[in-house]
Design a protein around this motif. Sequence first.
Motif, PDB file in Angstrom:
ATOM      1  N   SER A 196     -41.142  -9.541  33.915  1.00 17.46           N
ATOM      2  CA  SER A 196     -40.898  -8.730  35.106  1.00 17.46           C
ATOM      3  C   SER A 196     -40.814  -9.599  36.353  1.00 17.46           C
ATOM      4  N   TRP A 197     -41.596 -10.672  36.382  1.00 21.72           N
ATOM      5  CA  TRP A 197     -41.565 -11.593  37.525  1.00 21.72           C
ATOM      6  C   TRP A 197     -40.233 -12.316  37.613  1.00 21.72           C
ATOM      7  N   LEU A 198     -39.771 -12.898  36.516  1.00 22.52           N
ATOM      8  CA  LEU A 198     -38.473 -13.570  36.512  1.00 22.52           C
ATOM      9  C   LEU A 198     -37.347 -12.580  36.791  1.00 22.52           C
ATOM     10  N   ASN A 199     -37.493 -11.362  36.285  1.00 21.80           N
ATOM     11  CA  ASN A 199     -36.479 -10.334  36.517  1.00 21.80           C
ATOM     12  C   ASN A 199     -36.324 -10.050  38.010  1.00 21.80           C
ATOM     13  N   SER A 200     -37.433 -10.066  38.746  1.00 24.39           N
ATOM     14  CA  SER A 200     -37.395  -9.760  40.175  1.00 24.39           C
ATOM     15  C   SER A 200     -36.804 -10.884  41.012  1.00 24.39           C
ATOM     16  N   LEU A 201     -36.747 -12.082  40.451  1.00 25.49           N
ATOM     17  CA  LEU A 201     -36.306 -13.252  41.215  1.00 25.49           C
ATOM     18  C   LEU A 201     -34.872 -13.663  40.923  1.00 25.49           C
ATOM     19  N   THR A 202     -34.361 -13.317  39.754  1.00 24.29           N
ATOM     20  CA  THR A 202     -33.094 -13.880  39.300  1.00 24.29           C
ATOM     21  C   THR A 202     -32.071 -12.795  38.967  1.00 24.29           C
ATOM     22  N   SER A 203     -30.873 -13.218  38.594  1.00 21.78           N
ATOM     23  CA  SER A 203     -29.709 -12.335  38.526  1.00 21.78           C
ATOM     24  C   SER A 203     -29.594 -11.510  37.248  1.00 21.78           C
ATOM     25  N   GLN A 204     -30.272 -11.882  36.195  1.00 20.79           N
ATOM     26  CA  GLN A 204     -30.124 -11.189  34.919  1.00 20.79           C
ATOM     27  C   GLN A 204     -31.288 -10.224  34.688  1.00 20.79           C
ATOM     28  N   ALA A 205     -31.030  -9.149  33.943  1.00 14.94           N
ATOM     29  CA  ALA A 205     -32.090  -8.212  33.571  1.00 14.94           C
ATOM     30  C   ALA A 205     -32.874  -8.786  32.403  1.00 14.94           C
TER      31      ALA A 205
ATOM     32  N   LEU B 154     -37.749 -21.487  18.168  1.00 16.00           N
ATOM     33  CA  LEU B 154     -37.208 -21.658  19.514  1.00 16.00           C
ATOM     34  C   LEU B 154     -35.756 -22.120  19.430  1.00 16.00           C
ATOM     35  N   ILE B 155     -34.882 -21.146  19.214  1.00 16.84           N
ATOM     36  CA  ILE B 155     -33.443 -21.392  19.137  1.00 16.84           C
ATOM     37  C   ILE B 155     -32.769 -20.516  20.185  1.00 16.84           C
ATOM     38  N   TRP B 156     -32.122 -21.159  21.152  1.00 15.49           N
ATOM     39  CA  TRP B 156     -31.376 -20.423  22.165  1.00 15.49           C
ATOM     40  C   TRP B 156     -29.922 -20.328  21.721  1.00 15.49           C
ATOM     41  N   HIS B 157     -29.458 -19.086  21.509  1.00 18.44           N
ATOM     42  CA  HIS B 157     -28.070 -18.839  21.143  1.00 18.44           C
ATOM     43  C   HIS B 157     -27.291 -18.478  22.407  1.00 18.44           C
ATOM     44  N   ASP B 158     -26.273 -19.245  22.702  1.00 21.24           N
ATOM     45  CA  ASP B 158     -25.501 -19.040  23.922  1.00 21.24           C
ATOM     46  C   ASP B 158     -24.865 -17.648  23.906  1.00 21.24           C
ATOM     47  N   PRO B 159     -25.116 -16.812  24.928  1.00 24.14           N
ATOM     48  CA  PRO B 159     -24.533 -15.476  24.957  1.00 24.14           C
ATOM     49  C   PRO B 159     -23.072 -15.448  25.366  1.00 24.14           C
ATOM     50  N   TRP B 160     -22.460 -16.603  25.613  1.00 24.89           N
ATOM     51  CA  TRP B 160     -21.094 -16.694  26.138  1.00 24.89           C
ATOM     52  C   TRP B 160     -20.048 -16.070  25.211  1.00 24.89           C
ATOM     53  N   ARG B 161     -20.396 -15.778  23.965  1.00 19.29           N
ATOM     54  CA  ARG B 161     -19.413 -15.249  23.012  1.00 19.29           C
ATOM     55  C   ARG B 161     -18.905 -13.868  23.399  1.00 19.29           C
ATOM     56  N   GLU B 162     -19.656 -13.129  24.194  1.00 17.61           N
ATOM     57  CA  GLU B 162     -19.227 -11.788  24.587  1.00 17.61           C
ATOM     58  C   GLU B 162     -19.849 -11.420  25.925  1.00 17.61           C
ATOM     59  N   VAL B 163     -19.315 -10.373  26.546  1.00 20.56           N
ATOM     60  CA  VAL B 163     -19.846  -9.927  27.827  1.00 20.56           C
ATOM     61  C   VAL B 163     -21.213  -9.278  27.591  1.00 20.56           C
ATOM     62  N   ALA B 164     -22.217  -9.758  28.320  1.00 20.88           N
ATOM     63  CA  ALA B 164     -23.574  -9.230  28.157  1.00 20.88           C
ATOM     64  C   ALA B 164     -23.677  -7.835  28.768  1.00 20.88           C
ATOM     65  N   PRO B 165     -24.613  -7.014  28.287  1.00 13.79           N
ATOM     66  CA  PRO B 165     -24.833  -5.701  28.911  1.00 13.79           C
ATOM     67  C   PRO B 165     -25.062  -5.838  30.409  1.00 13.79           C
ATOM     68  N   GLY B 166     -24.360  -5.022  31.192  1.00 15.44           N
ATOM     69  CA  GLY B 166     -24.480  -5.090  32.644  1.00 15.44           C
ATOM     70  C   GLY B 166     -23.606  -6.140  33.282  1.00 15.44           C
TER      71      GLY B 166
ATOM     72  N   THR C 196     -22.104 -13.283  31.672  1.00 15.05           N
ATOM     73  CA  THR C 196     -23.328 -13.416  30.879  1.00 15.05           C
ATOM     74  C   THR C 196     -24.601 -13.643  31.697  1.00 15.05           C
ATOM     75  N   ALA C 197     -24.473 -14.025  32.958  1.00 15.50           N
ATOM     76  CA  ALA C 197     -25.659 -14.433  33.720  1.00 15.50           C
ATOM     77  C   ALA C 197     -26.063 -13.455  34.807  1.00 15.50           C
ATOM     78  N   VAL C 198     -25.287 -12.383  35.001  1.00 20.17           N
ATOM     79  CA  VAL C 198     -25.563 -11.431  36.080  1.00 20.17           C
ATOM     80  C   VAL C 198     -25.533 -10.014  35.512  1.00 20.17           C
ATOM     81  N   HIS C 199     -26.546  -9.232  35.864  1.00 16.32           N
ATOM     82  CA  HIS C 199     -26.557  -7.803  35.516  1.00 16.32           C
ATOM     83  C   HIS C 199     -26.259  -7.035  36.791  1.00 16.32           C
ATOM     84  N   LEU C 200     -25.150  -6.304  36.800  1.00 13.48           N
ATOM     85  CA  LEU C 200     -24.653  -5.706  38.029  1.00 13.48           C
ATOM     86  C   LEU C 200     -25.387  -4.435  38.453  1.00 13.48           C
ATOM     87  N   SER C 201     -26.226  -3.879  37.590  1.00 10.23           N
ATOM     88  CA  SER C 201     -26.900  -2.639  37.977  1.00 10.23           C
ATOM     89  C   SER C 201     -28.422  -2.741  37.887  1.00 10.23           C
ATOM     90  N   LYS C 202     -28.945  -3.972  37.836  1.00  8.80           N
ATOM     91  CA  LYS C 202     -30.402  -4.126  37.798  1.00  8.80           C
ATOM     92  C   LYS C 202     -30.977  -3.993  39.204  1.00  8.80           C
TER      93      LYS C 202
END
Length: 371
Positions: free
Chosen positions: A59-68, A157-169, A245-251
């Motif tokens: 919730s803290w990171l959510n309040s500071l940054t662009s993604q939900a 700890l495997i980070w899969h790049d979300p770039w393959r598709e448009v993320a929710p939001g 992939t890095a911005v949620h437009l309705s958060k």
Amino acid sequence: MSDRSPFLDLPGAVDLTGSGVPSHYGSPLAEQRALAEGGAIVDLSDRAVLTVQGPDRLSWLNSLTSQALTGLAPGESSETLLLDVTGRVEHAARVLDDGDTVWLLVDRPEAEGLLAWLTSMRFMLRVELADRTADLATIGTLGDPPLPIAAPNGVPLIWHDPWREVAPGGHQYARGEHPGAGWAWSERLVPRDALPSLVSRVTSGELAVAGTVAAEALRIAAWRPRFSTEVDERTIPHELDWLRTAVHLSKGCYRGQETVAKVHNLGHPPRRLVMLHLDGSEGVHPVTGASVTLDGQEVGAVTSAALHYELGPIALAVVKRSTDPSATLLVDADGTAVTAAQEIVVPPEAGAEAHVPRLPRLGAVTRASRA
């Protein structure tokens, strides 16, 4: 922690940038092919790993940054941007939560500044921050090689790049078929003290390797922006199609949100990302920062460039929005003007998604009023 990776002890390993990891092992194009086919790993141990622990972490990171981020499930990957009050990109982080800890994968030069800023924003929230770069190293791949993945809380700890598709939001400005759809990139965290054993497995032929040059060429071909290359002091996410992939437009509210919404709904980003197909007949290639011109006027600059094993010389560049998308551009390559055809990533008309009707000018006579 040593800045020099043991992967540099492998035959043919060359560090072109002084980053401490191999740029290539003597055959960059062959390494690209092996990486693209999922059969190679890339030593990214020069990158940094930060952690955020505590019940308020998401919730803290959510309040500071662009993604939900509040609904991020254990093992789920995301990415987020830290913007300034005018919407310009200050930091980017690849995000993975394991149910106990948020892992932030970042390029090494930004780690200290990001950690310091986050620490200053803790206030009374239940979060604890740390730099775990000395403990964990990053390995990149487009496949699924057998690696000693760290899992301190039971989640690999495997980070899969979300770039393959448009993320929710999110929202994509690029039109048509997107090359990112085939971008199966992942970054895996392994104990740093396991790197010598990985080198031994490469020497025995059990694992194949590719250098960072190969990874960069494939990233460019996927139109995938990266903070340390595509971002400058003026960058807003729209210019790089990073709303994808890095911005949620309705958060909820976060710093820079007003600019993000205004440009997306009512305006247009002042610059736009393009991929350039470069004429390779001169045998010279541009470097990062190379000037891009049209009719003798500078319209932008190269952000990343590479020789692709199938496409030939390619580059990402950020140019003025008004640049004619059908024009052939010129790129400076050590004093040689190289012609470049544009492949449009962000079109000039990107933005203005709200489709707000224009009001008549004050005093204008409309057809209805004359009637």
